[in-house]
Design an enzyme around this catalytic site. Structure first.
Site, PDB file in Angstrom:
ATOM      1  N   LYS A 224     -17.426   8.409 -23.475  1.00  0.00           N
ATOM      2  CA  LYS A 224     -17.255   8.694 -22.273  1.00  0.00           C
ATOM      3  C   LYS A 224     -16.272   7.697 -21.860  1.00  0.00           C
ATOM      4  O   LYS A 224     -15.676   6.714 -22.313  1.00  0.00           O
ATOM      5  CB  LYS A 224     -18.562   7.888 -21.581  1.00  0.00           C
ATOM      6  CG  LYS A 224     -18.567   7.870 -20.158  1.00  0.00           C
ATOM      7  CD  LYS A 224     -19.571   7.240 -19.555  1.00  0.00           C
ATOM      8  CE  LYS A 224     -19.535   7.548 -18.053  1.00  0.00           C
ATOM      9  NZ  LYS A 224     -20.690   6.727 -17.198  1.00  0.00           N
ATOM     10  N   GLU A 273     -23.027   0.473  -5.509  1.00  0.00           N
ATOM     11  CA  GLU A 273     -23.114  -0.035  -6.781  1.00  0.00           C
ATOM     12  C   GLU A 273     -22.937  -1.772  -6.927  1.00  0.00           C
ATOM     13  O   GLU A 273     -21.951  -2.411  -6.859  1.00  0.00           O
ATOM     14  CB  GLU A 273     -21.963   0.544  -7.774  1.00  0.00           C
ATOM     15  CG  GLU A 273     -22.154   0.117  -9.279  1.00  0.00           C
ATOM     16  CD  GLU A 273     -21.957   1.309 -10.142  1.00  0.00           C
ATOM     17  OE1 GLU A 273     -21.874   2.449  -9.758  1.00  0.00           O
ATOM     18  OE2 GLU A 273     -22.212   1.170 -11.199  1.00  0.00           O
TER      19      GLU A 273
HETATM   20  C1  LIG Z   1     -16.178   5.879 -10.288  1.00  0.00           C
HETATM   21  C2  LIG Z   1     -16.821   6.156  -9.459  1.00  0.00           C
HETATM   22  O1  LIG Z   1     -18.067   6.435  -9.509  1.00  0.00           O
HETATM   23  C3  LIG Z   1     -19.083   5.797 -10.557  1.00  0.00           C
HETATM   24  C4  LIG Z   1     -20.183   5.328  -9.857  1.00  0.00           C
HETATM   25  C5  LIG Z   1     -21.491   6.100  -9.652  1.00  0.00           C
HETATM   26  C6  LIG Z   1     -21.231   7.471 -10.311  1.00  0.00           C
HETATM   27  C7  LIG Z   1     -20.455   7.719 -10.984  1.00  0.00           C
HETATM   28  C8  LIG Z   1     -20.233   9.203 -11.864  1.00  0.00           C
HETATM   29  O2  LIG Z   1     -21.355  10.054 -11.708  1.00  0.00           O
HETATM   30  O3  LIG Z   1     -19.425   9.702 -12.523  1.00  0.00           O
HETATM   31  C9  LIG Z   1     -19.034   6.925 -11.384  1.00  0.00           C
HETATM   32  O4  LIG Z   1     -19.384   6.342 -12.954  1.00  0.00           O
HETATM   33  C10 LIG Z   1     -16.157   6.410  -8.157  1.00  0.00           C
HETATM   34  O5  LIG Z   1     -17.076   6.574  -7.177  1.00  0.00           O
HETATM   35  O6  LIG Z   1     -15.014   6.176  -7.842  1.00  0.00           O
END
Ligand SMILES: C=C(O[C@H]1C=CC=C(C(=O)O)[C@@H]1O)C(=O)O
Length: 474
Positions: A224, A273
């Site tokens: 990932k 978050e």
């Molecule tokens: C890196 C970001 O989101 C992260 C946080 C929540 C969900 C995410 C996703 O579903 O890809 C990302 O990992 C951003 O909003 O810039």
């Protein structure tokens, strides 16, 4: 205005600090906390940003019942660009607190000496001629004046260093403190603005780079990686940062709102978050990863939620984050509690998979900076395995992350505190703003869909900056 009795106490506390400064022959921090009339922390910032200092910060938790507003910096800790940066900040904080004279009759968390700031995403950033030349590798403020507001009331902390060889300017400090609250009933005037010009000439290249990452994921080189974009906005007239901050507060319920200003630049955002909250010997984190747009109607929304909860690609992305955060908690805690299945976190523009995690620390005196160090970056910001993910981020992203996706937050003198991940964020620099959004790429990712997902993640900052759904002035 401070009354005569409390001023006497104040003077007495400072004299105690001065005595200690002479005795130990070093600077001693004095911190005085008082309960004050209820005020809006944002108006407090606005009133004092010109007169006291441009060094400010703002914080609001996701429930909206805890705010911090700091003006002026009694001390700035610059984060060093080395891997030991977390420990370094902790050591400097311990040094500031050593022998500090603290008069805090309130015992409210987030009052008294408190450090607020951010680390950059990576320790070793390019800073010359970069977007981040003012923030560099991150910085922390011990504010001169701090307003803390919770359900029970509003509190003012005044921090001042006493030195062995200099008299402390008590009268001047008193005057400054009294002037903090003049005109605090003023409202933030709504403003009308031009539509920003949005520059996104890198989009095709970004999509191509996500394609390259997917190829590497399919070859099992990596499991990932989180890739992000920058969008650059230009305005005819500078957007006042307090106006933008106020928009975020009004528009982004259920999110943490943060801002930090330095040398005229402002970094701010509304993030869902949490990285870690520490309260006594308990710590809390949130795994937030895996996303889908919200629907328009109630029925559509319910369908989107159901689909997201069953979507294999998103569940896979989410699982990496849960595994990592859980393993850090297992290392530091006696008891760890977490859900076995994610829930849905619903924001204005987006849905996320969400798994809260909490634990009881085996050693209560564990520093919050140590936990931040272990958790950052989670696979919601970096990837798996981390080393390869960071190399890919550096190779394939088309901007310098700086404070984007970094840990930002606060710690008080009793080691309570909270750090979130600075996503859904932007940097205001004069008549320009850079906003950032990223997404987790796995082997089933479709580059175009990921691009659309970043467009959704831009919306909170874009709306606050007047780029979409501009609110008509009230
Ligand atoms: C890196 C970001 O989101 C992260 C946080 C929540 C969900 C995410 C996703 O579903 O890809 C990302 O990992 C951003 O909003 O810039």
């Amino acid at each position: 205005m401070m009354d005569v009795d409390s001023f006497d106490d104040f003077q007495h506390t400072i004299q105690e600090g001065r005595k200690k400064a002479k005795e130990f022959n070093r600077a001693i921090l004095v911190s005085v906390v008082e309960k004050i009339q209820n005020i809006d922390p944002l108006l407090f910032l606005r009133k004092n940003i010109e007169s006291v200092a441009k060094e400010t910060f703002y914080w609001e938790n996701s429930s909206g019942n805890f705010q911090l507003a700091g003006v002026g910096s009694e001390k700035i800790i610059r984060v060093n660009p080395h891997p030991n940066r977390f420990e370094h900040v902790q050591n400097q904080w311990s040094e500031i607190l050593d022998q500090a004279v603290i008069d805090n009759p309130t015992n409210v968390k987030g009052t008294g000496p408190l450090l607020f700031g951010s680390f950059s995403f990576l320790p070793n950033m390019k800073v010359e001629n970069s977007l981040w030349e003012n923030f560099k590798s991150g910085l922390f403020y011990l504010p001169k004046f701090l307003v803390t507001k919770n359900d029970k009331g509003t509190y003012l902390t005044t921090n001042v260093f006493c030195f062995p060889d200099k008299p402390c300017q008590i009268t001047r400090l008193r005057k400054e403190r009294d002037q903090l609250f003049f005109h605090n009933e003023e409202k933030l005037t709504p403003l009308t603005f031009d539509q920003p010009i949005i520059k996104n000439e890198n989009d095709e290249k970004w999509i191509e780079n996500v394609g390259k990452a997917v190829q590497l994921l399919k070859e099992n080189y990596i499991k990932k990686v989180v890739l992000a974009r920058e969008l650059r906005l230009t305005f005819q007239k500078e957007r006042p940062f307090l106006y933008v901050l106020n928009q975020l507060i009004k528009q982004q319920n259920n999110n943490y709102i943060f801002s930090i200003s330095h040398n005229g630049d402002h970094f701010l955002g509304a993030t869902p978050e949490r990285l870690v909250r520490k309260e006594g010997n308990r710590i809390f984190s949130a795994c937030v990863a895996g996303s889908a747009p919200t629907g328009k109607t109630f029925q559509e929304k319910e369908e989107m939620k159901r689909d997201l909860l069953q979507d294999k690609k998103n569940l896979g992305e989410h699982a990496f984050v849960v595994e990592m955060i859980n393993s850090v908690f297992q290392q530091y805690c006696d008891h760890v509690k977490k859900l076995n299945q994610p829930e849905i976190m619903e924001n204005r523009d987006i849905l996320h998979l969400y798994t809260p995690v909490e634990g009881v620390l085996s050693k209560e005196n564990t520093s919050i900076f140590e936990i931040v160090e272990k958790l950052h970056p989670t696979p919601a910001m970096g990837g798996v395995p981390l080393g390869k993910a960071i190399s890919l981020i550096q190779e394939l992203e088309l901007f310098e992350r700086g404070l984007y996706a970094s840990p930002i937050g606060w710690v008080d003198h009793e080691s309570n505190g909270e750090f979130v991940v600075a996503i859904r964020s932007g940097l205001l620099k004069g008549t320009e703003a850079s906003i950032f959004a990223g997404c987790g790429i796995v082997k089933d990712s479709d580059p175009l869909k990921e691009y659309e997902e970043t467009n959704i993640k831009f919306r909170p900052m874009l709306r606050a900056l007047g780029g979409i759904d501009v609110e008509s002035p009230k």
